[in-house]
Design an enzyme around this catalytic site. Structure first.
Site, PDB file in Angstrom:
ATOM      1  N   ASP A  16      25.003  48.190  24.776  1.00 39.66           N
ATOM      2  CA  ASP A  16      23.927  49.258  23.977  1.00 39.66           C
ATOM      3  C   ASP A  16      22.611  48.695  24.491  1.00 39.66           C
ATOM      4  O   ASP A  16      22.578  47.405  24.795  1.00 39.66           O
ATOM      5  CB  ASP A  16      23.937  49.298  22.606  1.00 39.66           C
ATOM      6  CG  ASP A  16      22.922  50.022  21.983  1.00 39.66           C
ATOM      7  OD1 ASP A  16      22.899  51.108  22.428  1.00 39.66           O
ATOM      8  OD2 ASP A  16      22.438  49.557  21.124  1.00 39.66           O
ATOM      9  N   LEU A  17      21.628  49.299  24.625  1.00 31.17           N
ATOM     10  CA  LEU A  17      20.498  48.918  25.091  1.00 31.17           C
ATOM     11  C   LEU A  17      19.343  48.652  24.064  1.00 31.17           C
ATOM     12  O   LEU A  17      19.007  47.579  23.841  1.00 31.17           O
ATOM     13  CB  LEU A  17      19.680  49.964  25.970  1.00 31.17           C
ATOM     14  CG  LEU A  17      18.153  49.743  26.700  1.00 31.17           C
ATOM     15  CD1 LEU A  17      18.392  48.579  27.731  1.00 31.17           C
ATOM     16  CD2 LEU A  17      17.803  51.008  27.092  1.00 31.17           C
ATOM     17  N   ASP A  18      19.153  49.753  23.381  1.00 31.12           N
ATOM     18  CA  ASP A  18      17.891  49.590  22.303  1.00 31.12           C
ATOM     19  C   ASP A  18      18.276  48.768  21.145  1.00 31.12           C
ATOM     20  O   ASP A  18      19.275  49.398  20.407  1.00 31.12           O
ATOM     21  CB  ASP A  18      17.613  51.072  21.918  1.00 31.12           C
ATOM     22  CG  ASP A  18      16.906  51.766  22.967  1.00 31.12           C
ATOM     23  OD1 ASP A  18      15.999  51.172  23.597  1.00 31.12           O
ATOM     24  OD2 ASP A  18      17.355  53.176  23.034  1.00 31.12           O
ATOM     25  N   THR A  24      13.370  48.041  21.294  1.00 29.61           N
ATOM     26  CA  THR A  24      12.223  49.411  21.489  1.00 29.61           C
ATOM     27  C   THR A  24      12.154  50.078  20.346  1.00 29.61           C
ATOM     28  O   THR A  24      11.442  51.092  20.449  1.00 29.61           O
ATOM     29  CB  THR A  24      13.046  50.324  22.548  1.00 29.61           C
ATOM     30  OG1 THR A  24      14.378  50.287  22.323  1.00 29.61           O
ATOM     31  CG2 THR A  24      12.805  49.839  24.166  1.00 29.61           C
ATOM     32  N   LYS A  52      17.985  54.435  14.448  1.00 22.25           N
ATOM     33  CA  LYS A  52      18.616  53.556  15.460  1.00 22.25           C
ATOM     34  C   LYS A  52      19.933  53.978  15.754  1.00 22.25           C
ATOM     35  O   LYS A  52      20.886  54.640  15.216  1.00 22.25           O
ATOM     36  CB  LYS A  52      18.944  52.181  14.646  1.00 22.25           C
ATOM     37  CG  LYS A  52      17.406  51.402  14.493  1.00 22.25           C
ATOM     38  CD  LYS A  52      17.461  49.959  14.263  1.00 22.25           C
ATOM     39  CE  LYS A  52      16.149  49.491  14.135  1.00 22.25           C
ATOM     40  NZ  LYS A  52      16.190  48.159  13.670  1.00 22.25           N
ATOM     41  N   GLY A  53      20.252  54.010  17.098  1.00 21.11           N
ATOM     42  CA  GLY A  53      21.741  54.757  17.816  1.00 21.11           C
ATOM     43  C   GLY A  53      21.562  56.188  17.832  1.00 21.11           C
ATOM     44  O   GLY A  53      22.556  56.481  18.184  1.00 21.11           O
ATOM     45  N   ARG A  56      17.712  61.489  20.615  1.00 17.33           N
ATOM     46  CA  ARG A  56      16.449  62.021  20.572  1.00 17.33           C
ATOM     47  C   ARG A  56      16.324  63.224  19.384  1.00 17.33           C
ATOM     48  O   ARG A  56      15.511  63.222  18.362  1.00 17.33           O
ATOM     49  CB  ARG A  56      15.769  62.288  21.726  1.00 17.33           C
ATOM     50  CG  ARG A  56      14.146  62.388  21.658  1.00 17.33           C
ATOM     51  CD  ARG A  56      13.914  62.683  23.077  1.00 17.33           C
ATOM     52  NE  ARG A  56      14.186  61.831  24.161  1.00 17.33           N
ATOM     53  CZ  ARG A  56      13.852  61.792  25.315  1.00 17.33           C
ATOM     54  NH1 ARG A  56      13.471  63.172  25.705  1.00 17.33           N
ATOM     55  NH2 ARG A  56      14.566  61.057  26.360  1.00 17.33           N
ATOM     56  N   SER A 121      24.358  53.519  26.433  1.00 17.93           N
ATOM     57  CA  SER A 121      23.137  53.889  25.580  1.00 17.93           C
ATOM     58  C   SER A 121      22.888  55.393  25.512  1.00 17.93           C
ATOM     59  O   SER A 121      23.436  56.176  26.357  1.00 17.93           O
ATOM     60  CB  SER A 121      22.173  53.192  26.323  1.00 17.93           C
ATOM     61  OG  SER A 121      20.876  53.651  25.869  1.00 17.93           O
ATOM     62  N   ALA A 122      22.548  55.790  24.222  1.00 19.71           N
ATOM     63  CA  ALA A 122      22.255  57.047  23.914  1.00 19.71           C
ATOM     64  C   ALA A 122      20.887  57.474  24.647  1.00 19.71           C
ATOM     65  O   ALA A 122      20.721  58.707  24.853  1.00 19.71           O
ATOM     66  CB  ALA A 122      21.982  57.301  22.550  1.00 19.71           C
ATOM     67  N   SER A 123      20.272  56.538  25.235  1.00 20.06           N
ATOM     68  CA  SER A 123      18.860  56.666  25.618  1.00 20.06           C
ATOM     69  C   SER A 123      18.728  57.380  26.877  1.00 20.06           C
ATOM     70  O   SER A 123      19.669  57.327  28.005  1.00 20.06           O
ATOM     71  CB  SER A 123      17.997  55.577  25.925  1.00 20.06           C
ATOM     72  OG  SER A 123      16.673  55.663  26.123  1.00 20.06           O
ATOM     73  N   ASN A 125      16.096  57.396  28.549  1.00 22.99           N
ATOM     74  CA  ASN A 125      15.064  56.609  29.350  1.00 22.99           C
ATOM     75  C   ASN A 125      15.573  55.013  29.849  1.00 22.99           C
ATOM     76  O   ASN A 125      14.725  54.166  30.352  1.00 22.99           O
ATOM     77  CB  ASN A 125      13.880  56.120  28.385  1.00 22.99           C
ATOM     78  CG  ASN A 125      12.981  57.460  27.965  1.00 22.99           C
ATOM     79  OD1 ASN A 125      12.660  58.190  28.896  1.00 22.99           O
ATOM     80  ND2 ASN A 125      13.258  57.575  26.916  1.00 22.99           N
ATOM     81  N   LYS A 152      27.267  58.775  19.671  1.00 21.97           N
ATOM     82  CA  LYS A 152      27.973  57.791  18.993  1.00 21.97           C
ATOM     83  C   LYS A 152      27.692  58.412  17.313  1.00 21.97           C
ATOM     84  O   LYS A 152      26.838  58.950  17.044  1.00 21.97           O
ATOM     85  CB  LYS A 152      27.188  56.507  18.975  1.00 21.97           C
ATOM     86  CG  LYS A 152      27.286  55.924  20.389  1.00 21.97           C
ATOM     87  CD  LYS A 152      26.340  54.593  20.475  1.00 21.97           C
ATOM     88  CE  LYS A 152      26.343  54.305  21.891  1.00 21.97           C
ATOM     89  NZ  LYS A 152      24.989  53.024  22.057  1.00 21.97           N
ATOM     90  N   GLU A 176      26.564  46.163  20.144  1.00 21.33           N
ATOM     91  CA  GLU A 176      26.078  47.005  19.518  1.00 21.33           C
ATOM     92  C   GLU A 176      25.117  46.614  18.391  1.00 21.33           C
ATOM     93  O   GLU A 176      25.645  45.755  17.597  1.00 21.33           O
ATOM     94  CB  GLU A 176      27.120  48.067  18.789  1.00 21.33           C
ATOM     95  CG  GLU A 176      27.256  49.477  19.526  1.00 21.33           C
ATOM     96  CD  GLU A 176      26.024  50.235  19.555  1.00 21.33           C
ATOM     97  OE1 GLU A 176      25.083  50.018  18.806  1.00 21.33           O
ATOM     98  OE2 GLU A 176      26.029  51.354  20.372  1.00 21.33           O
ATOM     99  N   ASP A 177      24.165  47.193  17.960  1.00 17.73           N
ATOM    100  CA  ASP A 177      23.431  47.037  16.850  1.00 17.73           C
ATOM    101  C   ASP A 177      23.234  48.004  15.835  1.00 17.73           C
ATOM    102  O   ASP A 177      22.476  47.957  14.730  1.00 17.73           O
ATOM    103  CB  ASP A 177      21.860  46.643  17.270  1.00 17.73           C
ATOM    104  CG  ASP A 177      20.975  47.823  17.732  1.00 17.73           C
ATOM    105  OD1 ASP A 177      21.549  48.872  18.418  1.00 17.73           O
ATOM    106  OD2 ASP A 177      19.807  48.079  17.299  1.00 17.73           O
TER     107      ASP A 177
HETATM  108  C1  BG6 Z   1      19.081  54.891  21.204  1.00 16.83           C
HETATM  109  C2  BG6 Z   1      17.880  54.405  20.016  1.00 16.83           C
HETATM  110  O1  BG6 Z   1      19.506  53.865  21.931  1.00 16.83           O
HETATM  111  O2  BG6 Z   1      18.546  55.993  22.063  1.00 16.83           O
HETATM  112  C3  BG6 Z   1      17.548  55.633  19.310  1.00 16.83           C
HETATM  113  O3  BG6 Z   1      18.731  53.483  19.415  1.00 16.83           O
HETATM  114  C4  BG6 Z   1      17.057  56.688  20.166  1.00 16.83           C
HETATM  115  O4  BG6 Z   1      16.538  55.410  18.494  1.00 16.83           O
HETATM  116  C5  BG6 Z   1      18.122  57.187  21.239  1.00 16.83           C
HETATM  117  O5  BG6 Z   1      16.571  58.030  19.564  1.00 16.83           O
HETATM  118  C6  BG6 Z   1      17.576  58.061  22.472  1.00 16.83           C
HETATM  119  O6  BG6 Z   1      16.601  57.597  23.200  1.00 16.83           O
HETATM  120  P1  BG6 Z   1      15.682  58.418  24.138  1.00 16.83           P
HETATM  121  O7  BG6 Z   1      14.951  57.166  25.108  1.00 16.83           O
HETATM  122  O8  BG6 Z   1      16.558  59.238  25.058  1.00 16.83           O
HETATM  123  O9  BG6 Z   1      14.754  59.051  23.352  1.00 16.83           O
HETATM  124 MG    MG Z   2      20.992  50.169  19.611  1.00 11.11          MG
END
Ligand code: BG6
Ligand code: MG
Length: 229
Positions: A16-18, A24, A52-53, A56, A121-123, A125, A152, A176-177
């Protein structure tokens, strides 16, 4: 008895990233807080734990729930875009030194020892964040919010991770966190190493405070001990 964990059978590491590679959460909080203030919603650091996790859009829906506010889908989309613009102001300032302690060394050692490594990761970014940290070349594959559709605890992100690495699911382990991430790993048939405490991650197969002074072989040995008890 659970299936035995043999060191040599684990070939893929999914991160996982964040909260695992970089903290972040504080930037997500600052961005959500600014938006919440504009919407007259009282949003606290404790509330931020719930995000967390979480994707958006789902994060924003939680913020709205906290404030007892309802909004059209269109308005929600607009606000999510606004939050991301604020978040990106912080991410654009991210320094390579902000990588969490020991992570770069851990990844470098694992690669040297032949493990395949993917991001899960779900992000949306993630690539920008990884570029800022200078860790793109330490990953074989990146699976993130731009290539997944199910959040997730759905196992999609980690199953894709194993598939992209061309490995069977059960030869990968997850770092994972977030509780939803641990659940996603288990739903994919993978062992999950929690970065955090037993209070936050009671379902993790093994808990670590972080990656400082630890190498993959040690983690696999610990997992073996726990699972073969
Ligand atoms: C997860 C974070 O990794 O990514 C969440 O833990 C965040 O807090 C999610 O909402 C989505 O991230 P992003 O960067 O696409 O807004
Ligand atoms: Mg995380």
């Amino acid at each position: 008895m659970q299936e035995k964990v043999k060191e040599k059978e684990i070939k893929g590491l999914l991160f996982d990233l964040d909260g695992v590679i970089v903290d972040t959460a504080k930037y997500h909080f600052l961005a959500w807080k600014k938006l919440a203030d504009e919407l007259n919603i009282d949003f606290t650091l404790q509330d931020n734990e719930r995000l967390k996790g979480v994707s958006r859009m789902r994060s924003f829906e939680i913020v709205l729930e906290i404030g007892g506010v309802t909004m059209s889908e269109e308005e929600k989309e607009k606000n999510c875009a606004k939050k991301n613009d604020i978040y990106l102001e912080y991410i654009n300032q991210l320094k390579a030194e902000e990588i969490l302690p020991g992570v770069r060394e851990f990844l470098t050692d694992a690669r040297k020892n032949g493990y395949k490594i993917a991001l899960g990761s779900a992000s949306k970014n993630s690539r920008l964040i990884m570029e800022k940290l200078g860790i793109m070349d330490l990953f074989d594959e990146i699976i993130d919010g731009t290539v997944t559709s199910k959040a997730k605890p759905d196992p999609e992100v980690f199953q894709k991770g194993a598939e992209f690495l061309k490995l069977p699911y059960d030869s990968c382990i997850v770092f994972e966190d977030a509780a939803a991430g641990i659940e996603a790993a288990h739903n994919a048939g993978m062992l999950a190493v929690g970065i955090g405490t037993v209070e936050n991650l009671p379902e993790a197969d093994l808990l670590l405070p972080g990656f400082k002074n630890i190498v993959i072989e040690e983690i696999l040995k610990k997992l073996q001990e726990v699972k073969n008890d």
